[in-house]
Scaffold this motif. Sequence first.
Motif, PDB file in Angstrom:
ATOM      1  N   GLN A 128       3.986   0.358   2.449  1.00 52.74           N
ATOM      2  CA  GLN A 128       3.979  -0.625   3.532  1.00 52.74           C
ATOM      3  C   GLN A 128       3.245  -1.880   3.119  1.00 52.74           C
ATOM      4  O   GLN A 128       2.429  -1.878   2.204  1.00 52.74           O
ATOM      5  N   THR A 129       3.557  -2.946   3.849  1.00 53.54           N
ATOM      6  CA  THR A 129       2.866  -4.206   3.641  1.00 53.54           C
ATOM      7  C   THR A 129       2.808  -4.926   4.981  1.00 53.54           C
ATOM      8  O   THR A 129       3.640  -4.694   5.866  1.00 53.54           O
ATOM      9  N   GLU A 140       0.847  -1.183   0.000  1.00 53.45           N
ATOM     10  CA  GLU A 140       0.000   0.000   0.000  1.00 53.45           C
ATOM     11  C   GLU A 140       0.885   1.236   0.000  1.00 53.45           C
ATOM     12  O   GLU A 140       1.955   1.242   0.612  1.00 53.45           O
ATOM     13  N   HIS A 141       0.415   2.282  -0.665  1.00 52.16           N
ATOM     14  CA  HIS A 141       1.106   3.570  -0.622  1.00 52.16           C
ATOM     15  C   HIS A 141       0.283   4.488   0.271  1.00 52.16           C
ATOM     16  O   HIS A 141      -0.855   4.814  -0.054  1.00 52.16           O
ATOM     17  N   ASP A 142       0.851   4.873   1.391  1.00 54.28           N
ATOM     18  CA  ASP A 142       0.220   5.830   2.288  1.00 54.28           C
ATOM     19  C   ASP A 142       0.874   7.178   2.012  1.00 54.28           C
ATOM     20  O   ASP A 142       1.879   7.533   2.628  1.00 54.28           O
ATOM     21  N   ALA A 143       0.331   7.918   1.047  1.00 52.27           N
ATOM     22  CA  ALA A 143       0.939   9.175   0.621  1.00 52.27           C
ATOM     23  C   ALA A 143       0.993  10.194   1.758  1.00 52.27           C
ATOM     24  O   ALA A 143       1.954  10.948   1.876  1.00 52.27           O
ATOM     25  N   ALA A 144      -0.020  10.209   2.622  1.00 58.41           N
ATOM     26  CA  ALA A 144      -0.053  11.161   3.732  1.00 58.41           C
ATOM     27  C   ALA A 144       1.111  10.930   4.689  1.00 58.41           C
ATOM     28  O   ALA A 144       1.636  11.867   5.280  1.00 58.41           O
ATOM     29  N   PHE A 149       8.470  -1.534  -5.834  1.00 55.92           N
ATOM     30  CA  PHE A 149       7.157  -0.873  -5.909  1.00 55.92           C
ATOM     31  C   PHE A 149       7.324   0.641  -5.823  1.00 55.92           C
ATOM     32  O   PHE A 149       6.719   1.390  -6.607  1.00 55.92           O
ATOM     33  N   ALA A 150       8.163   1.101  -4.881  1.00 54.34           N
ATOM     34  CA  ALA A 150       8.393   2.541  -4.721  1.00 54.34           C
ATOM     35  C   ALA A 150       9.039   3.132  -5.967  1.00 54.34           C
ATOM     36  O   ALA A 150       8.673   4.220  -6.412  1.00 54.34           O
ATOM     37  N   ALA A 193       6.115  -4.164   7.347  1.00 52.04           N
ATOM     38  CA  ALA A 193       7.379  -3.783   6.706  1.00 52.04           C
ATOM     39  C   ALA A 193       7.127  -2.463   5.980  1.00 52.04           C
ATOM     40  O   ALA A 193       6.051  -2.261   5.419  1.00 52.04           O
ATOM     41  N   VAL A 194       8.122  -1.568   6.003  1.00 55.79           N
ATOM     42  CA  VAL A 194       7.907  -0.227   5.470  1.00 55.79           C
ATOM     43  C   VAL A 194       9.079   0.261   4.632  1.00 55.79           C
ATOM     44  O   VAL A 194      10.218  -0.178   4.795  1.00 55.79           O
ATOM     45  N   LEU A 195       8.766   1.189   3.748  1.00 52.28           N
ATOM     46  CA  LEU A 195       9.766   2.000   3.050  1.00 52.28           C
ATOM     47  C   LEU A 195       9.288   3.433   3.211  1.00 52.28           C
ATOM     48  O   LEU A 195       8.189   3.776   2.773  1.00 52.28           O
ATOM     49  N   ASP A 196      10.088   4.239   3.906  1.00 53.98           N
ATOM     50  CA  ASP A 196       9.746   5.630   4.140  1.00 53.98           C
ATOM     51  C   ASP A 196      10.508   6.521   3.171  1.00 53.98           C
ATOM     52  O   ASP A 196      11.646   6.215   2.795  1.00 53.98           O
ATOM     53  N   TYR A 197       9.883   7.630   2.800  1.00 50.53           N
ATOM     54  CA  TYR A 197      10.531   8.568   1.892  1.00 50.53           C
ATOM     55  C   TYR A 197      10.104   9.983   2.212  1.00 50.53           C
ATOM     56  O   TYR A 197       9.135  10.202   2.952  1.00 50.53           O
ATOM     57  N   GLU A 198      10.846  10.930   1.681  1.00 52.25           N
ATOM     58  CA  GLU A 198      10.464  12.338   1.733  1.00 52.25           C
ATOM     59  C   GLU A 198      10.372  12.804   0.293  1.00 52.25           C
ATOM     60  O   GLU A 198      11.193  12.416  -0.537  1.00 52.25           O
ATOM     61  N   LEU A 199       9.383  13.608   0.003  1.00 49.42           N
ATOM     62  CA  LEU A 199       9.211  14.136  -1.346  1.00 49.42           C
ATOM     63  C   LEU A 199       9.609  15.602  -1.334  1.00 49.42           C
ATOM     64  O   LEU A 199       9.069  16.404  -0.586  1.00 49.42           O
TER      65      LEU A 199
END
Length: 97
Positions: free
Chosen positions: A21-22, A12-16, A63-64, A29-35
């Motif tokens: 995450q999955t 899932e992409h939690d844009a907020a 996926f990201a 499990a997560v992948l965090d980012y800053e835009l």
Amino acid sequence: MSLSKPPVPDIEHDAAASRFQTLVDGQRAVLDYELDGGVMVITHTGVPEAIGGRGIAAALTRFALEHARVAGWKVIPACAYAAAFMQRHGEYADLLG
């Protein structure tokens, strides 16, 4: 009989929250980012030890990166895992920002 890899978990992409995450076996499990403008800075990839070794971090990263490609973003892999992944997978070299 060949052993197949387990299916890629639903991501899932939690844009907020700036997070992909999955949930696997009750573990997140997560992948965090800053835009920053049109640049995705991958800051953290985390997979709990209980579900490690299943390719989950790779699935999150892929996926990201595919999301970034579709969105027209460049990518800066600030976390060690994402940087190593992008080095191993030259098909994402065009995304480096």
